[in-house]
Design a protein around this motif. Sequence first.
Motif, mmCIF file in Angstrom:
data_model
loop_
_atom_site.group_PDB
_atom_site.id
_atom_site.type_symbol
_atom_site.label_atom_id
_atom_site.label_comp_id
_atom_site.label_asym_id
_atom_site.label_seq_id
_atom_site.Cartn_x
_atom_site.Cartn_y
_atom_site.Cartn_z
ATOM 1 N N PRO A 43 -20.713 -85.583 48.165
ATOM 2 C CA PRO A 43 -21.045 -84.089 47.431
ATOM 3 C C PRO A 43 -21.775 -84.021 46.315
ATOM 4 C CG PRO A 43 -18.547 -84.554 47.926
ATOM 5 C CD PRO A 43 -19.370 -85.731 48.098
ATOM 6 N N ASP A 44 -21.837 -85.252 45.460
ATOM 7 C CA ASP A 44 -22.972 -85.203 44.283
ATOM 8 C C ASP A 44 -24.297 -85.139 44.944
ATOM 9 O OD1 ASP A 44 -20.714 -85.819 42.822
ATOM 10 O OD2 ASP A 44 -20.935 -88.174 43.200
ATOM 11 N N THR A 45 -24.590 -85.865 45.954
ATOM 12 C CA THR A 45 -25.914 -85.754 46.600
ATOM 13 C C THR A 45 -26.294 -84.230 47.018
ATOM 14 O OG1 THR A 45 -25.617 -88.010 47.330
ATOM 15 C CG2 THR A 45 -27.509 -86.761 48.372
ATOM 16 N N LYS A 46 -25.426 -83.602 47.742
ATOM 17 C CA LYS A 46 -25.335 -82.290 47.936
ATOM 18 C C LYS A 46 -25.837 -81.227 46.891
ATOM 19 C CE LYS A 46 -23.068 -82.343 52.437
ATOM 20 N NZ LYS A 46 -22.126 -81.987 53.275
ATOM 21 N N GLU A 47 -24.924 -81.579 45.809
ATOM 22 C CA GLU A 47 -25.096 -80.739 44.709
ATOM 23 C C GLU A 47 -26.451 -81.126 43.888
ATOM 24 O OE1 GLU A 47 -22.858 -79.945 40.231
ATOM 25 O OE2 GLU A 47 -22.021 -81.428 41.614
ATOM 26 N N ILE A 48 -27.013 -82.123 43.813
ATOM 27 C CA ILE A 48 -28.401 -82.505 43.241
ATOM 28 C C ILE A 48 -29.455 -81.884 44.146
ATOM 29 C CG2 ILE A 48 -29.963 -84.387 42.838
ATOM 30 C CD1 ILE A 48 -27.558 -86.230 42.109
ATOM 31 N N LYS A 49 -29.309 -82.005 45.402
ATOM 32 C CA LYS A 49 -30.423 -81.574 46.296
ATOM 33 C C LYS A 49 -30.249 -79.999 46.109
ATOM 34 C CE LYS A 49 -32.346 -82.544 50.755
ATOM 35 N NZ LYS A 49 -33.384 -81.502 50.424
ATOM 36 N N GLY A 50 -29.279 -79.455 46.150
ATOM 37 C CA GLY A 50 -29.060 -78.050 46.129
ATOM 38 C C GLY A 50 -29.669 -77.487 44.780
ATOM 39 N N TYR A 51 -29.476 -78.307 43.836
ATOM 40 C CA TYR A 51 -29.793 -77.804 42.294
ATOM 41 C C TYR A 51 -31.420 -77.648 42.366
ATOM 42 C CZ TYR A 51 -29.808 -76.851 37.415
ATOM 43 O OH TYR A 51 -29.999 -76.135 36.106
ATOM 44 N N ILE A 52 -32.004 -78.924 43.042
ATOM 45 C CA ILE A 52 -33.491 -78.928 43.038
ATOM 46 C C ILE A 52 -34.018 -77.847 43.810
ATOM 47 C CG2 ILE A 52 -35.060 -80.522 43.755
ATOM 48 C CD1 ILE A 52 -33.761 -83.072 42.737
ATOM 49 N N ASP A 53 -33.200 -77.571 44.990
ATOM 50 C CA ASP A 53 -34.076 -76.511 45.770
ATOM 51 C C ASP A 53 -33.891 -75.250 45.454
ATOM 52 O OD1 ASP A 53 -34.474 -78.604 47.611
ATOM 53 O OD2 ASP A 53 -32.662 -78.185 48.925
ATOM 54 N N ASN A 54 -32.706 -74.927 44.390
ATOM 55 C CA ASN A 54 -32.681 -73.634 43.989
ATOM 56 C C ASN A 54 -33.377 -73.266 42.543
ATOM 57 O OD1 ASN A 54 -30.951 -72.792 46.401
ATOM 58 N ND2 ASN A 54 -29.029 -73.797 45.183
ATOM 59 N N TYR A 55 -33.370 -74.337 41.832
ATOM 60 C CA TYR A 55 -33.934 -74.331 40.466
ATOM 61 C C TYR A 55 -35.011 -74.797 40.214
ATOM 62 C CZ TYR A 55 -29.178 -72.435 39.862
ATOM 63 O OH TYR A 55 -28.059 -71.465 39.859
ATOM 64 N N GLN A 56 -35.749 -75.636 41.213
ATOM 65 C CA GLN A 56 -37.108 -76.201 40.945
ATOM 66 C C GLN A 56 -37.231 -76.721 39.697
ATOM 67 O OE1 GLN A 56 -39.880 -74.764 43.690
ATOM 68 N NE2 GLN A 56 -38.370 -74.753 44.924
ATOM 69 N N PRO A 57 -36.477 -77.604 39.273
ATOM 70 C CA PRO A 57 -36.724 -78.212 37.931
ATOM 71 C C PRO A 57 -38.320 -79.184 38.007
ATOM 72 C CG PRO A 57 -35.488 -79.703 39.237
ATOM 73 C CD PRO A 57 -35.542 -78.207 39.966
ATOM 74 N N LYS A 58 -38.814 -79.135 36.805
ATOM 75 C CA LYS A 58 -40.087 -79.808 36.479
ATOM 76 C C LYS A 58 -39.860 -81.019 35.942
ATOM 77 C CE LYS A 58 -42.882 -75.658 36.144
ATOM 78 N NZ LYS A 58 -42.024 -74.566 36.503
ATOM 79 N N THR A 59 -38.870 -81.099 35.174
ATOM 80 C CA THR A 59 -38.581 -82.404 34.711
ATOM 81 C C THR A 59 -37.030 -82.852 34.860
ATOM 82 O OG1 THR A 59 -40.108 -81.966 32.845
ATOM 83 C CG2 THR A 59 -38.421 -83.818 32.382
ATOM 84 N N VAL A 60 -36.690 -83.974 35.296
ATOM 85 C CA VAL A 60 -35.269 -84.422 35.293
ATOM 86 C C VAL A 60 -35.174 -85.667 34.478
ATOM 87 C CG1 VAL A 60 -33.918 -85.651 36.962
ATOM 88 C CG2 VAL A 60 -35.096 -83.516 37.737
#
Length: 444
Positions: free
Chosen positions: A137-154
Amino acid sequence: MKYVIIGGDAAGMSAAMQIKRGGDEHDEIVTLERGEYYSYGQCGLPYVLSGQVESTDDVIARPVEVFRDKYGIDARIHHEVTQLDYENKTVSGVQTDTGEPFQVEYDQLLIATGVSPVQPDWEGLDLNGIISMKYIPDTKEIKGYIDNYQPKTVTIVGGGFIGLELAENIKEIGIDVRIIQRGNQLMNPFDEDMAELIHEEAKRKGVELVFNESVQSFKGQEYVDTVITDKNEYETDMVLINVGVKPNTDMVSDDFHLGPKGEIIVNAYMETNIDDVYAAGDCASHYHRVKQLNDFVPLGTTANKQGMIAGMNMIGHNRAFQGIVGTSILKFFDLDIGRTGLSEKEAKQLNIPYDSVKVETNAIAGYYEKGQNVTVKIVFDKGSKRLLGGQVIGVMGVDKRIDVLATALYHNMTTEDLLNLDLAYAPPYNGVWDPIQQAARRTL
């Protein structure tokens, strides 16, 4: 006989399958997993983020339905155990999806609850975009956040194994990465001189490294936008926290013998100090053959071994766990990073009189292909020359050398014994003197 196993991943299901294969056909096996996934490879999860592993489904070795339908195991999900009554031989808890309580009786019990990420008490930790990586579930949350919010810096807090794997895989998809490390180096199990090679690779790949700073809090409105340390503030679009793990042993009473990190102390047969209660895997202690002490080194390889051995002993097939030597390996961009046994730091902490040798050389015959560099460091007992540990970093052949050193440690070999090994040689694979033998020559 009724066997109850708490935990449905590596150790738990290795034990369950061992009982199923070697026990009586009338035995009842109940497994209690607080999540919804069984038997999956957590080490593969960071590679889902870059697409190198296509889906979280690909890391699942056997879905829960296979254990139920094919093997007849009463495999339950969303069952979180909160209390053990070892006098009446029951476990109880709550079904996390319904809130309903449950209680299960057992004849023999295995605790295989694994570990959870450490969550420091930092202000702002509840902001969106701050995630710890451990489970599917953590992995899905991270991937979903990246896909939805397109962060430039992590920003990654913690420069251990998972932190580096996350850094590589997130950088691979075009996102800037910063690692904040409380100490002065990445990968604390390595000595500082070897860690420098890792730092160089990180910088070469454009990963920003921040050392000797402790995270204090996070800022943002609804979503995180700033990491605050004891020295600076850093703008960020997302934060991944990986500052260590702790054993899931909150349900055990003070009557259990626990180690310094909360791990359940077991003997070679995976028995706890409580009758008919076993423990295995990341929540249990791991006997270290070089240190000759109980240790806590949570790894999937060890969890599977300990689970198998626990299952064998639960059905009366006596088998002792032979211990670990602390072997691990990591891919970090173009580098392979491996270690086994003791570092100089650990030898010093254990008051072992040690010496070390480091060589930088070609991993294969230099005339065959140049630039395939590898750095080998071995740590050995100053008097007896008994091998204590090794660290290997390079672009190829690291796994081979680490496995040879791990085998040597298991058999208490000396540096002279290393020199006498008959190792494979052909120009595409090695030089006439293997790099670990080049290091061993310098000890004589």
